[in-house]
Design a protein around this motif. Structure first.
Motif, mmCIF file in Angstrom:
data_model
loop_
_atom_site.group_PDB
_atom_site.id
_atom_site.type_symbol
_atom_site.label_atom_id
_atom_site.label_comp_id
_atom_site.label_asym_id
_atom_site.label_seq_id
_atom_site.Cartn_x
_atom_site.Cartn_y
_atom_site.Cartn_z
ATOM 1 N N ARG A 73 48.153 38.808 29.092
ATOM 2 C CA ARG A 73 49.404 38.199 28.633
ATOM 3 C C ARG A 73 50.320 37.872 29.811
ATOM 4 O O ARG A 73 50.942 36.808 29.847
ATOM 5 N N ALA A 74 50.392 38.789 30.774
ATOM 6 C CA ALA A 74 51.238 38.556 31.948
ATOM 7 C C ALA A 74 50.722 37.385 32.776
ATOM 8 O O ALA A 74 51.497 36.551 33.253
ATOM 9 N N ASN A 75 49.404 37.307 32.957
ATOM 10 C CA ASN A 75 48.815 36.184 33.693
ATOM 11 C C ASN A 75 49.068 34.865 32.974
ATOM 12 O O ASN A 75 49.401 33.858 33.605
ATOM 13 N N ALA A 119 51.489 34.133 30.808
ATOM 14 C CA ALA A 119 52.918 33.797 30.877
ATOM 15 C C ALA A 119 53.282 33.283 32.271
ATOM 16 O O ALA A 119 54.066 32.332 32.403
ATOM 17 N N GLN A 120 52.711 33.885 33.284
ATOM 18 C CA GLN A 120 52.986 33.455 34.656
ATOM 19 C C GLN A 120 52.490 32.026 34.900
ATOM 20 O O GLN A 120 53.045 31.292 35.717
ATOM 21 N N ASP A 171 42.065 39.776 36.468
ATOM 22 C CA ASP A 171 42.786 38.581 36.903
ATOM 23 C C ASP A 171 41.852 37.366 36.945
ATOM 24 O O ASP A 171 42.241 36.256 36.569
ATOM 25 N N PRO A 179 50.617 45.350 40.699
ATOM 26 C CA PRO A 179 51.390 44.114 40.527
ATOM 27 C C PRO A 179 50.490 42.905 40.327
ATOM 28 O O PRO A 179 49.349 42.881 40.772
ATOM 29 N N LEU A 180 51.046 41.891 39.655
ATOM 30 C CA LEU A 180 50.317 40.645 39.433
ATOM 31 C C LEU A 180 50.118 39.904 40.754
ATOM 32 O O LEU A 180 50.995 39.928 41.622
ATOM 33 N N GLN A 203 47.739 43.651 28.326
ATOM 34 C CA GLN A 203 48.988 43.456 29.065
ATOM 35 C C GLN A 203 48.773 42.532 30.261
ATOM 36 O O GLN A 203 49.589 41.643 30.540
ATOM 37 N N ARG A 204 47.656 42.723 30.956
ATOM 38 C CA ARG A 204 47.390 41.929 32.153
ATOM 39 C C ARG A 204 47.140 40.462 31.811
ATOM 40 O O ARG A 204 47.650 39.566 32.496
#
Length: 198
Positions: free
Chosen positions: A97-99, A101-102, A182, A35-36, A94-95
């Protein structure tokens, strides 16, 4: 005689069964980044196209790799029964992009239509677990990032992150590389915000 043959047959059967169990390889463990972490900052970057990450062919595989720096630093070795859930390029993309966007960035792909796009391209130079000793290792991530606007290079920079693995095995390496990814995302956000936009 019949009783002895039955005992021998039963013994042979047990031996074969035990031998079959002993030769069965362990199940392959598959790792992703989990999980992020909780968001730490908000970004004012706006909209960003994040291109698919590229890198050397040797890393374009699900095999988890490690290096024994104390034995032969030039040799990357695969773990026998541990794999990534996807290639390092896919997991890292993926990681990130998710970071992003968050953190509030509007993340798009290269197939999305946008006027005057700002595009982030990244090439992985290193993505591995490196052992200084048999009991001490780090997840090392090295990436060259290039930022383009309307096909014009705005800036280029190389980032490296090294995170100590909590355990000297594949699980520890997966955790270290997730944390390094991260940390890289945070570094990229700071850099992207500092690049003057034309």
């Amino acid at each position: 005689m019949t009783v002895q043959l039955r005992h021998l047959f039963a013994l042979a059967t047990c031996t074969l069964l035990l031998g079959g169990c002993a030769s069965t390889p362990p199940a392959t463990a598959r790792y992703d980044f989990g999980p992020l972490p909780a968001p730490s900052t908000r970004s004012q970057i706006g909209t960003l196209i994040v291109a698919d990450i590229t890198g050397p062919t040797a890393l374009d595989t699900e095999h988890m790799q490690y290096r024994l720096l104390y034995a032969d630093a030039r040799q990357a070795r695969p773990y026998a029964y541990n794999q990534w859930a996807a290639t390092p390029f896919q997991l890292l993309g993926q990681r990130l992009r998710a970071n992003f966007a968050q953190a509030g960035v509007k993340v798009l792909s290269t197939t999305d239509a946008i006027t005057n796009p700002t595009v982030l391209r990244m090439e992985v130079n290193e993505f591995t677990q490196s052992f200084d000793t048999a009991k001490s290792s780090q997840g090392i991530l090295n990436v060259r990032a290039s930022l383009f606007r309307n096909h014009r290079l705005l800036d280029q920079r190389t980032f490296q992150r090294s995170v100590a693995a909590p355990t000297p095995d594949a699980a520890g390496g997966a955790q270290a590389l997730a944390e390094a990814s991260d940390a890289l995302a945070a570094d990229l956000l700071v850099w992207l915000a500092s690049v003057p936009q034309p």
